[in-house]
Design a protein around this motif. Structure first.
Motif, PDB file in Angstrom:
ATOM      1  N   TRP A 335       0.812  -1.224   0.000  1.00  0.00           N
ATOM      2  CA  TRP A 335       0.000   0.000   0.000  1.00  0.00           C
ATOM      3  C   TRP A 335       0.845   1.274   0.000  1.00  0.00           C
ATOM      4  CZ3 TRP A 335      -4.641   0.175  -1.714  1.00  0.00           C
ATOM      5  CH2 TRP A 335      -5.483  -0.930  -1.608  1.00  0.00           C
ATOM      6  N   LEU A 338       2.332   1.659  -3.467  1.00  0.00           N
ATOM      7  CA  LEU A 338       1.301   2.143  -4.387  1.00  0.00           C
ATOM      8  C   LEU A 338       1.108   3.650  -4.236  1.00  0.00           C
ATOM      9  CD1 LEU A 338      -1.176   1.941  -6.276  1.00  0.00           C
ATOM     10  CD2 LEU A 338      -2.505   1.175  -4.305  1.00  0.00           C
ATOM     11  N   LEU A 374      -0.450   0.631 -11.629  1.00  0.00           N
ATOM     12  CA  LEU A 374      -0.454   0.704 -10.164  1.00  0.00           C
ATOM     13  C   LEU A 374      -1.818   0.417  -9.565  1.00  0.00           C
ATOM     14  CD1 LEU A 374       1.871   3.786  -9.509  1.00  0.00           C
ATOM     15  CD2 LEU A 374       2.282   1.434  -8.781  1.00  0.00           C
ATOM     16  N   LEU A 377      -1.651  -3.084  -8.465  1.00  0.00           N
ATOM     17  CA  LEU A 377      -0.467  -3.563  -7.744  1.00  0.00           C
ATOM     18  C   LEU A 377      -0.817  -4.536  -6.621  1.00  0.00           C
ATOM     19  CD1 LEU A 377       2.557  -3.544  -7.096  1.00  0.00           C
ATOM     20  CD2 LEU A 377       2.184  -1.485  -5.712  1.00  0.00           C
TER      21      LEU A 377
END
Length: 529
Positions: A335, A338, A374, A377
């Motif tokens: 996270w 990202l 992304l 991701l």
């Protein structure tokens, strides 16, 4: 078990970090030499075909089918008190290496001889131009020539992956994690020292791929000898262990390699689009692969042998707990990766690649593709954890059904989005199909009562997402507009980027600590509800 997993995960992630950093250096060198145009499109294409087949024959489907069977044989030998020389493990390795060797040799020879057919199949837009003497005719001829050089990489790296799978099963993760470094070193070396000797530098890069495969193959041999598993290969198509792997590998060809097939379909369509599309997607994918390889693939590498052993022992609770551990670890790092890449995409691309043949316009084109990639991701990372849960149980039928559905969806998404968004639409479609794939993998595990995310884990994810959001705001506030980045000198750019990254990471970990996440949350819990 969690301490052992964490130690193994750290080893793999560190080695992967070294490899990814060198991979970025390699891409910086390539961008400087050939930029993002005709030559780069063709080289990335010629490199992608053997890499795609590598995923099918080696690191992907083969490894997912081979490791559980090897773990089963090794565990049985240990339970019977047999040494390596006395047990069936070495015999299985000999049979598998011999059988795989014959198949890979045939495929490699076909690939080298029939390289124009591969270009027709996966670069159809170039072939049409070649027939009509169009502007992309030269790309077709160059791609066919480069493939003859890069295809032997498939042979070398297949045995490299086989050796890595064996060493990983024996708990020696560092060796196989380090070998990609050698590929990057060879490509960088050839790019710097061989490219001046060729009219087209793409040939120097292709020879770098060839030499990189050879170096990886030779590097593993001493470690196999030391582990006592370097054996004489033998053809054994009908041997019991080989037959079991054959049965598992056919559906796994689709199940584990869906992402690669999707990327290859992107290449096919991109060959029809404006020149540069393949390169823009490549550079964006390389930046995506940095966190994916570092955390997703790194953790997945240690998860599969562990899950296979737990399945052999019928330890269902720890099996489920290990999957949860894997999802938590990749989420912890996924996270913020990202969030950070979303905000800093353009300055990162600019600092890494914008020199030589790589222009400001190319920076923007690559960033658009990266934004799209992304969005998937976390899904890519979750697939790396959830898919091994099936293969560890020697269930390859379920993932293949899921994989075919995801691949079909990707085709539909491509056709829907590419006409309107071009190459960015291809990246969006790949991210969407990956998300669908991850959701279906989880649903299959949940439906069969193999693995269910607990409320505590969902709450854990929510806190990570919130913390990543705070990090994004902090980084966005610290990051100047793109035109200001452009006006800075290189040293100032790097300083500003490091400030943004450092304070962003600091804000993220302060936030998750404030929200109550502790080290104990990353232990493998076998009774979590």
């Amino acid at each position: 078990m969690s301490k052992k997993l964490i130690k193994s995960g750290l080893i793999v992630s560190f080695m992967t970090l070294v490899s990814r950093v060198l991979g970025l250096v390699r891409d910086v060198v390539i961008a400087n030499i050939i930029g993002a145009g005709l030559a780069s499109d063709v080289f990335f294409f010629a490199n992608k075909i053997p890499n795609f087949l590598r995923r099918l024959f080696a690191e992907g489907a083969f490894a997912q089918a081979f490791v559980p069977v090897l773990s089963e044989y090794h565990s049985k030998d240990e339970a019977d008190g047999l040494s390596l020389k006395e047990g069936e493990t070495r015999k299985l390795i000999a049979q598998v290496s011999g059988t795989l060797g014959v198949i890979i040799t045939i495929v490699t020879l076909i690939g080298m001889i029939a390289s124009p057919l591969f270009v027709i199949l996966f670069g159809f837009g170039w072939f049409v131009d070649w027939l009509n003497d169009g502007p992309k005719a030269q790309q077709f001829e160059l791609a066919a020539s480069l493939l003859k050089i890069t295809f032997p990489y498939l042979w070398f790296v297949s045995f490299t992956a086989l050796a890595g799978a064996i060493l990983n099963t024996f708990g020696r993760f560092a060796v196989s994690s380090f070998t990609p470094v050698l590929l990057n070193v060879c490509i960088i070396g050839c790019a710097i020292y061989l490219s001046p000797l060729f009219d087209n530098p793409a040939f120097a890069l292709a020879w770098g791929v060839f030499l990189g495969g050879l170096a990886q193959f030779l590097f593993q041999i001493p470690f196999l000898i030391k582990a006592g598993v370097f054996v004489k290969p033998q053809w054994a198509w009908h041997a019991k262990g080989v037959k079991k792997i054959r049965k598992l590998i056919v559906p796994a060809l689709f199940g584990v390699s869906v992402t690669q097939i999707n990327l290859l379909l992107d290449t096919l369509i991109a060959s029809i689009l404006v020149t540069g599309s393949i390169s823009w997607l490549y550079y964006a994918d390389r930046l995506l692969e940095f966190p994916l390889g570092l955390f997703g693939i790194g953790i997945a590498t240690v998860i599969l042998p562990s899950l296979a052993k737990l399945h052999t022992k019928q330890d269902k609770e720890e099996f489920s707990g290990t999957i949860t551990w894997g999802l938590k670890i990749v989420s912890l790092f996924g996270w913020p990766a990202l969030a950070g890449l979303m905000v800093l995409a353009q300055p990162i691309i600019m600092i890494l690649f914008m020199r030589g043949e790589f222009s400001q316009e190319t920076v923007l084109q690559v960033s658009y593709a990266l934004f799209a990639y992304l969005s998937g991701l976390i899904s890519f990372m979750f697939i790396k954890i959830l898919a091994p849960a099936y293969y560890a149980r020697q269930d390859t039928k379920t993932p293949v059904k899921i994989g075919i559905k995801a691949m079909a969806a990707n085709m539909v998404f491509n056709l829907m989005l590419a006409p309107f968004f071009g190459y960015v639409g291809l990246a969006i479609a790949t991210a969407m199909s990956a998300t669908l794939n991850a959701l279906m993998l989880y649903h299959g595990l949940k439906s069969n009562n193999i693995f269910v995310l607990s409320k505590a884990t969902w709450w854990f994810f929510a806190r990570l997402i919130f913390s990543a959001g705070i990090m994004a705001v902090v980084v966005f506030t610290l990051s100047p507009p793109f035109n200001v980045w452009l006006a800075m000198g290189t040293t100032l750019q790097i300083q500003q980027l490091l400030i943004c990254i450092t304070l962003g990471i600091l804000s993220y970990f302060i936030s998750i600590a404030a929200l109550g996440i502790r080290v104990k949350d990353f232990k493998v819990k076998v009774t979590e509800k």
